[in-house]
Design a protein around this motif. Structure first.
Motif, PDB file in Angstrom:
ATOM      1  N   ARG A 244       0.842  -1.203   0.000  1.00  0.00           N
ATOM      2  CA  ARG A 244       0.000   0.000   0.000  1.00  0.00           C
ATOM      3  C   ARG A 244       0.883   1.261   0.000  1.00  0.00           C
ATOM      4  O   ARG A 244       0.604   2.226  -0.695  1.00  0.00           O
ATOM      5  CB  ARG A 244      -0.915  -0.006   1.215  1.00  0.00           C
ATOM      6  CG  ARG A 244      -1.933   1.101   1.262  1.00  0.00           C
ATOM      7  CD  ARG A 244      -2.884   1.026   2.455  1.00  0.00           C
ATOM      8  NE  ARG A 244      -3.360  -0.268   2.875  1.00  0.00           N
ATOM      9  CZ  ARG A 244      -4.246  -1.049   2.246  1.00  0.00           C
ATOM     10  NH1 ARG A 244      -4.743  -0.645   1.106  1.00  0.00           N
ATOM     11  NH2 ARG A 244      -4.620  -2.206   2.740  1.00  0.00           N
ATOM     12  N   GLU A 245       1.953   1.214   0.772  1.00  0.00           N
ATOM     13  CA  GLU A 245       2.877   2.346   0.813  1.00  0.00           C
ATOM     14  C   GLU A 245       3.608   2.509  -0.516  1.00  0.00           C
ATOM     15  O   GLU A 245       3.832   3.634  -0.976  1.00  0.00           O
ATOM     16  CB  GLU A 245       3.883   2.158   1.949  1.00  0.00           C
ATOM     17  CG  GLU A 245       3.258   2.173   3.333  1.00  0.00           C
ATOM     18  CD  GLU A 245       4.193   1.706   4.434  1.00  0.00           C
ATOM     19  OE1 GLU A 245       4.090   2.258   5.536  1.00  0.00           O
ATOM     20  OE2 GLU A 245       5.007   0.797   4.184  1.00  0.00           O
TER      21      GLU A 245
ATOM     22  N   SER B 282       1.272   4.130  -3.013  1.00  0.00           N
ATOM     23  CA  SER B 282       1.190   5.571  -2.773  1.00  0.00           C
ATOM     24  C   SER B 282       2.448   6.283  -3.254  1.00  0.00           C
ATOM     25  O   SER B 282       2.378   7.320  -3.917  1.00  0.00           O
ATOM     26  CB  SER B 282       0.968   5.822  -1.275  1.00  0.00           C
ATOM     27  OG  SER B 282       0.999   7.190  -0.995  1.00  0.00           O
TER      28      SER B 282
ATOM     29  N   LEU C 133      -3.154   0.043  -5.824  1.00  0.00           N
ATOM     30  CA  LEU C 133      -2.675  -1.089  -5.036  1.00  0.00           C
ATOM     31  C   LEU C 133      -2.757  -2.400  -5.817  1.00  0.00           C
ATOM     32  O   LEU C 133      -1.785  -3.164  -5.813  1.00  0.00           O
ATOM     33  CB  LEU C 133      -3.441  -1.191  -3.712  1.00  0.00           C
ATOM     34  CG  LEU C 133      -3.073  -2.368  -2.827  1.00  0.00           C
ATOM     35  CD1 LEU C 133      -1.599  -2.331  -2.429  1.00  0.00           C
ATOM     36  CD2 LEU C 133      -3.955  -2.372  -1.579  1.00  0.00           C
TER      37      LEU C 133
END
Length: 187
Positions: free
Chosen positions: A155-156, A159, A165
């Motif tokens: 998820r990071e 981003s 995702l």
């Protein structure tokens, strides 16, 4: 082998890294030293995976820490300091790529030099790692190294890279399958 590098290189919990950033925002130079010790290998490894050039990766790593020190006051705690650090490193690497127009592949000597101080990696391991990473596209290599070297969650990474995702998960899984297939073929 790649999966074990993350634990070795990422160095420390989010709370510790955040405390360094807070102290740096207050001008504490010793905090920069502590942050460097815990994160320099991951940042360097990530820059190297993007730039494929030892000198450029070293420059990006240094520029990242300088920029980090000067912008530490802008960091807003969200429990993801490593993602913040990797964003700075990525931006620095992309600026260097744009200014150079391309990347330059590392020579076998450069690969040996980079892992010479790692007793857990033989020369054969180094050559295998290079060959495996060369089978991946630039984007796949970036996603794998962000996950394996820095311990960032998918998820990071999504981003950080501005991707959905599911796209990151798909590319990561495809890359891992490619690496597995390439490793089997090499054996």
């Amino acid at each position: 082998m790649l999966m074990t590098l993350g634990a070795t290189l990422s160095g420390g919990g989010a709370e510790v890294l955040e405390s360094y950033l807070v102290r740096m925002a207050n001008g504490d130079m010793s905090a920069l030293s502590g942050l460097y010790e815990r994160t320099h290998a991951a940042i360097y490894g990530y820059a190297l995976s993007l730039l494929k050039n030892v000198q450029d990766a070293e420059d990006v790593m240094q520029d990242t820490f300088v920029k980090m020190f000067h912008s530490a006051g802008q960091y807003r705690s969200a429990g993801k300091p490593m993602a913040y650090l990797m964003t700075i490193a990525r931006n620095e690497a992309l600026m260097r790529i744009r200014s150079r127009g391309r990347t330059v592949a590392m020579s076998p000597e450069d690969w040996e030099e980079q892992f010479a101080d790692r007793p857990d990696m033989s020369q054969e391991d180094m050559l295998t790692l290079k060959a495996l990473l060369d089978t991946l596209s630039d984007e796949e290599r970036e996603i794998v190294t962000l996950h394996a070297l820095t311990g960032l969650k998918h998820r990071e990474i999504a981003s950080l890279l501005g991707l959905a995702l599911p796209t990151v998960l798909s590319k990561y899984n495809r890359a891992i399958k490619k690496l597995g297939k390439s490793l089997k073929e090499a054996e």
